[in-house]
Design a protein around this motif. Structure first.
Motif, PDB file in Angstrom:
ATOM      1  N   VAL A  80      48.626  63.104  60.824  1.00 42.78           N
ATOM      2  CA  VAL A  80      49.070  61.937  61.606  1.00 42.78           C
ATOM      3  C   VAL A  80      48.490  62.011  63.015  1.00 42.78           C
ATOM      4  CG1 VAL A  80      51.053  60.734  62.581  1.00 42.78           C
ATOM      5  CG2 VAL A  80      51.168  61.649  60.247  1.00 42.78           C
ATOM      6  N   GLN A  81      48.629  63.180  63.658  1.00 42.94           N
ATOM      7  CA  GLN A  81      48.078  63.365  64.992  1.00 42.94           C
ATOM      8  C   GLN A  81      46.556  63.287  64.973  1.00 42.94           C
ATOM      9  OE1 GLN A  81      49.532  63.666  68.028  1.00 42.94           O
ATOM     10  NE2 GLN A  81      51.498  63.246  67.036  1.00 42.94           N
ATOM     11  N   MET A  82      45.948  63.851  63.930  1.00 46.00           N
ATOM     12  CA  MET A  82      44.498  63.845  63.838  1.00 46.00           C
ATOM     13  C   MET A  82      43.948  62.423  63.730  1.00 46.00           C
ATOM     14  SD  MET A  82      41.931  65.922  63.907  1.00 46.00           S
ATOM     15  CE  MET A  82      42.720  67.485  63.530  1.00 46.00           C
ATOM     16  N   ARG A  83      44.602  61.600  62.915  1.00 42.61           N
ATOM     17  CA  ARG A  83      44.151  60.203  62.789  1.00 42.61           C
ATOM     18  C   ARG A  83      44.298  59.459  64.104  1.00 42.61           C
ATOM     19  NH1 ARG A  83      46.314  60.578  57.450  1.00 42.61           N
ATOM     20  NH2 ARG A  83      48.376  59.954  58.185  1.00 42.61           N
ATOM     21  N   SER A  84      45.362  59.750  64.834  1.00 45.11           N
ATOM     22  CA  SER A  84      45.574  59.100  66.123  1.00 45.11           C
ATOM     23  C   SER A  84      44.475  59.462  67.108  1.00 45.11           C
ATOM     24  CB  SER A  84      46.943  59.508  66.685  1.00 45.11           C
ATOM     25  OG  SER A  84      47.161  58.921  67.940  1.00 45.11           O
ATOM     26  N   VAL A  85      44.064  60.734  67.114  1.00 47.99           N
ATOM     27  CA  VAL A  85      42.989  61.175  68.004  1.00 47.99           C
ATOM     28  C   VAL A  85      41.663  60.515  67.616  1.00 47.99           C
ATOM     29  CG1 VAL A  85      41.578  63.166  68.659  1.00 47.99           C
ATOM     30  CG2 VAL A  85      44.063  63.362  68.619  1.00 47.99           C
ATOM     31  N   ILE A  86      41.390  60.436  66.322  1.00 44.67           N
ATOM     32  CA  ILE A  86      40.153  59.807  65.851  1.00 44.67           C
ATOM     33  C   ILE A  86      40.128  58.328  66.238  1.00 44.67           C
ATOM     34  CG2 ILE A  86      38.852  59.117  63.797  1.00 44.67           C
ATOM     35  CD1 ILE A  86      39.813  61.752  62.515  1.00 44.67           C
ATOM     36  N   ASP A  87      41.270  57.657  66.073  1.00 41.94           N
ATOM     37  CA  ASP A  87      41.350  56.239  66.451  1.00 41.94           C
ATOM     38  C   ASP A  87      41.080  56.055  67.939  1.00 41.94           C
ATOM     39  OD1 ASP A  87      41.904  55.521  63.864  1.00 41.94           O
ATOM     40  OD2 ASP A  87      44.081  55.390  64.157  1.00 41.94           O
ATOM     41  N   ASP A  88      41.651  56.932  68.768  1.00 41.04           N
ATOM     42  CA  ASP A  88      41.429  56.851  70.214  1.00 41.04           C
ATOM     43  C   ASP A  88      39.959  57.049  70.548  1.00 41.04           C
ATOM     44  OD1 ASP A  88      44.086  56.402  70.643  1.00 41.04           O
ATOM     45  OD2 ASP A  88      44.567  58.450  71.280  1.00 41.04           O
ATOM     46  N   ALA A  89      39.327  58.030  69.867  1.00 39.23           N
ATOM     47  CA  ALA A  89      37.912  58.303  70.119  1.00 39.23           C
ATOM     48  C   ALA A  89      37.047  57.108  69.717  1.00 39.23           C
ATOM     49  CB  ALA A  89      37.480  59.561  69.359  1.00 39.23           C
ATOM     50  N   MET A  90      37.375  56.497  68.577  1.00 39.30           N
ATOM     51  CA  MET A  90      36.608  55.340  68.112  1.00 39.30           C
ATOM     52  C   MET A  90      36.769  54.160  69.056  1.00 39.30           C
ATOM     53  SD  MET A  90      35.003  56.264  65.379  1.00 39.30           S
ATOM     54  CE  MET A  90      34.546  54.712  64.585  1.00 39.30           C
ATOM     55  N   ASP A  91      37.922  54.065  69.716  1.00 32.59           N
ATOM     56  CA  ASP A  91      38.166  52.979  70.659  1.00 32.59           C
ATOM     57  C   ASP A  91      37.635  53.284  72.054  1.00 32.59           C
ATOM     58  OD1 ASP A  91      39.421  51.550  68.681  1.00 32.59           O
ATOM     59  OD2 ASP A  91      41.440  52.220  69.210  1.00 32.59           O
ATOM     60  N   GLY A  92      37.036  54.462  72.207  1.00 31.32           N
ATOM     61  CA  GLY A  92      36.481  54.832  73.500  1.00 31.32           C
ATOM     62  C   GLY A  92      37.512  55.329  74.485  1.00 31.32           C
ATOM     63  N   GLU A  93      38.704  55.636  74.007  1.00 28.94           N
ATOM     64  CA  GLU A  93      39.758  56.122  74.896  1.00 28.94           C
ATOM     65  C   GLU A  93      39.694  57.636  75.022  1.00 28.94           C
ATOM     66  OE1 GLU A  93      43.545  54.723  73.609  1.00 28.94           O
ATOM     67  OE2 GLU A  93      42.861  52.668  73.295  1.00 28.94           O
ATOM     68  N   GLU A  94      40.291  58.141  76.083  1.00 31.78           N
ATOM     69  CA  GLU A  94      40.346  59.587  76.277  1.00 31.78           C
ATOM     70  C   GLU A  94      41.222  60.192  75.189  1.00 31.78           C
ATOM     71  OE1 GLU A  94      41.674  62.890  79.659  1.00 31.78           O
ATOM     72  OE2 GLU A  94      41.615  60.756  80.150  1.00 31.78           O
ATOM     73  N   THR A  95      40.728  61.242  74.551  1.00 29.58           N
ATOM     74  CA  THR A  95      41.469  61.854  73.449  1.00 29.58           C
ATOM     75  C   THR A  95      42.302  63.030  73.939  1.00 29.58           C
ATOM     76  OG1 THR A  95      39.618  63.311  72.897  1.00 29.58           O
ATOM     77  CG2 THR A  95      39.719  61.188  71.778  1.00 29.58           C
ATOM     78  N   ARG A  96      43.354  63.330  73.198  1.00 30.91           N
ATOM     79  CA  ARG A  96      44.203  64.479  73.487  1.00 30.91           C
ATOM     80  C   ARG A  96      44.034  65.469  72.341  1.00 30.91           C
ATOM     81  NH1 ARG A  96      46.516  60.328  71.360  1.00 30.91           N
ATOM     82  NH2 ARG A  96      48.008  60.464  69.667  1.00 30.91           N
ATOM     83  N   GLY A  97      44.498  66.671  72.567  1.00 33.00           N
ATOM     84  CA  GLY A  97      44.371  67.683  71.535  1.00 33.00           C
ATOM     85  C   GLY A  97      45.279  67.397  70.353  1.00 33.00           C
ATOM     86  N   ALA A  98      44.810  67.754  69.162  1.00 30.39           N
ATOM     87  CA  ALA A  98      45.635  67.592  67.959  1.00 30.39           C
ATOM     88  C   ALA A  98      45.661  68.889  67.164  1.00 30.39           C
ATOM     89  CB  ALA A  98      45.104  66.454  67.103  1.00 30.39           C
ATOM     90  N   SER A  99      45.392  69.994  67.830  1.00 33.03           N
ATOM     91  CA  SER A  99      45.347  71.278  67.148  1.00 33.03           C
ATOM     92  C   SER A  99      46.758  71.767  66.834  1.00 33.03           C
ATOM     93  CB  SER A  99      44.629  72.325  68.003  1.00 33.03           C
ATOM     94  OG  SER A  99      43.260  72.051  68.086  1.00 33.03           O
ATOM     95  N   THR A 100      46.956  72.145  65.595  1.00 32.51           N
ATOM     96  CA  THR A 100      48.224  72.767  65.204  1.00 32.51           C
ATOM     97  C   THR A 100      48.180  74.246  65.568  1.00 32.51           C
ATOM     98  OG1 THR A 100      47.370  73.364  63.029  1.00 32.51           O
ATOM     99  CG2 THR A 100      48.383  71.174  63.250  1.00 32.51           C
ATOM    100  N   ILE A 101      49.319  74.907  65.436  1.00 35.12           N
ATOM    101  CA  ILE A 101      49.347  76.351  65.668  1.00 35.12           C
ATOM    102  C   ILE A 101      48.412  77.058  64.699  1.00 35.12           C
ATOM    103  CG2 ILE A 101      50.824  78.393  65.344  1.00 35.12           C
ATOM    104  CD1 ILE A 101      53.064  76.822  66.740  1.00 35.12           C
ATOM    105  N   THR A 102      48.354  76.585  63.456  1.00 32.09           N
ATOM    106  CA  THR A 102      47.451  77.183  62.474  1.00 32.09           C
ATOM    107  C   THR A 102      46.001  77.016  62.904  1.00 32.09           C
ATOM    108  OG1 THR A 102      49.057  76.502  60.786  1.00 32.09           O
ATOM    109  CG2 THR A 102      46.929  77.328  60.016  1.00 32.09           C
ATOM    110  N   MET A 103      45.635  75.833  63.367  1.00 34.32           N
ATOM    111  CA  MET A 103      44.274  75.585  63.825  1.00 34.32           C
ATOM    112  C   MET A 103      43.947  76.448  65.039  1.00 34.32           C
ATOM    113  SD  MET A 103      44.168  71.430  63.330  1.00 34.32           S
ATOM    114  CE  MET A 103      42.500  71.190  63.952  1.00 34.32           C
ATOM    115  N   GLN A 104      44.891  76.584  65.954  1.00 24.24           N
ATOM    116  CA  GLN A 104      44.656  77.417  67.130  1.00 24.24           C
ATOM    117  C   GLN A 104      44.517  78.884  66.753  1.00 24.24           C
ATOM    118  OE1 GLN A 104      47.031  76.422  70.721  1.00 24.24           O
ATOM    119  NE2 GLN A 104      47.882  74.785  69.467  1.00 24.24           N
ATOM    120  N   THR A 105      45.262  79.304  65.737  1.00 25.36           N
ATOM    121  CA  THR A 105      45.188  80.701  65.308  1.00 25.36           C
ATOM    122  C   THR A 105      43.824  81.024  64.723  1.00 25.36           C
ATOM    123  OG1 THR A 105      47.575  80.684  64.834  1.00 25.36           O
ATOM    124  CG2 THR A 105      46.281  82.484  63.898  1.00 25.36           C
TER     125      THR A 105
END
Length: 221
Positions: A80-105
């Motif tokens: 859900v967070q990942m899709r939101s970040v992708i949508d923001d990037a496609m719209d040219g908006e500044e993106t935020r992190g969507a890394s989970t604890i697993t991804m960060q690990t």
């Protein structure tokens, strides 16, 4: 030539999987890539491994609520967070992190620290694999023992001693919240000497952590 390149790519892809299997037992205490870089540049680092049950519940809850509130619910990636970040990037908006604890690990253990689409693309399959091979408890234990909390300061025990002069098991709710909110940028955000903004963030995370019960049920397994 192409066959050789494919063979090399397959071998490289298998290395993290083999290491994930090696890192499954609780008596294995792996270093992060940043720790290895500190050793390679002769800077050294401070990391004192502690099992999850020797880390303050306040820190466990605060980190989960600050970094990844859906940690127990997702499969390593919060789509859900990942899709939101992708949508923001496609719209040219500044993106935020969507890394989970697993991804960060997996990033801390196997990848590099700078932001890039290549690294993010590698993180996702690694996180999905790690979610299969590691329990949620083991993932969180690994994360809390390799996360950076200051220059050369890695893991909850070293962070607690460095910033607050107490072991990780004795962190208070406010100290735990300050450590949690410093994680996105531990060099610029000093948990032991917080400014007004960091204190406000910590107060918010502290409130969330008090009500975190329904979100951390996977740690009871």
């Amino acid at each position: 030539m192409l066959h050789r390149a494919i063979k090399i790519a397959v071998i490289l892809a298998c290395i993290p999987v083999v290491l994930m299997l090696l890192y499954r037992p609780s008596f294995i205490h792996p270093p992060s890539t940043l720790m290895l870089a500190d050793l390679a540049t002769l800077q050294g680092y401070d990391r004192q491994w502690v099992p999850l049950d020797k880390i303050s519940p306040y820190l466990i809850r605060s980190v989960m609520m600050s970094e990844d509130g859906q940690f127990c619910a997702h499969n390593g990636v919060d789509w859900v967070q990942m899709r939101s970040v992708i949508d923001d990037a496609m719209d040219g908006e500044e993106t935020r992190g969507a890394s989970t604890i697993t991804m960060q690990t997996v990033k801390n253990l196997f990848l590099w620290n700078s932001r890039s689409f290549i690294r993010k693309g590698l993180e996702i399959p690694m996180a999905l694999t790690a979610n299969v091979l590691w329990s949620k408890r083991r993932t969180l234990e690994l994360y809390l023992n390799v996360a950076e909390w200051g220059p050369g300061i890695y893991g909850a025990q070293a962070a607690a001693l460095y910033h607050f002069k107490v072991p990780a098991s004795k962190l208070s709710a406010r100290q735990a919240a300050l450590l949690a909110v410093s994680l996105p940028n531990p060099i610029a955000r000093n948990a032991g000497k917080p400014g007004p903004g960091l204190r406000r963030l910590a107060a918010m995370v502290e409130r969330r952590a008090r009500n975190a019960g329904p979100y951390i049920t996977c740690l009871d397994q």
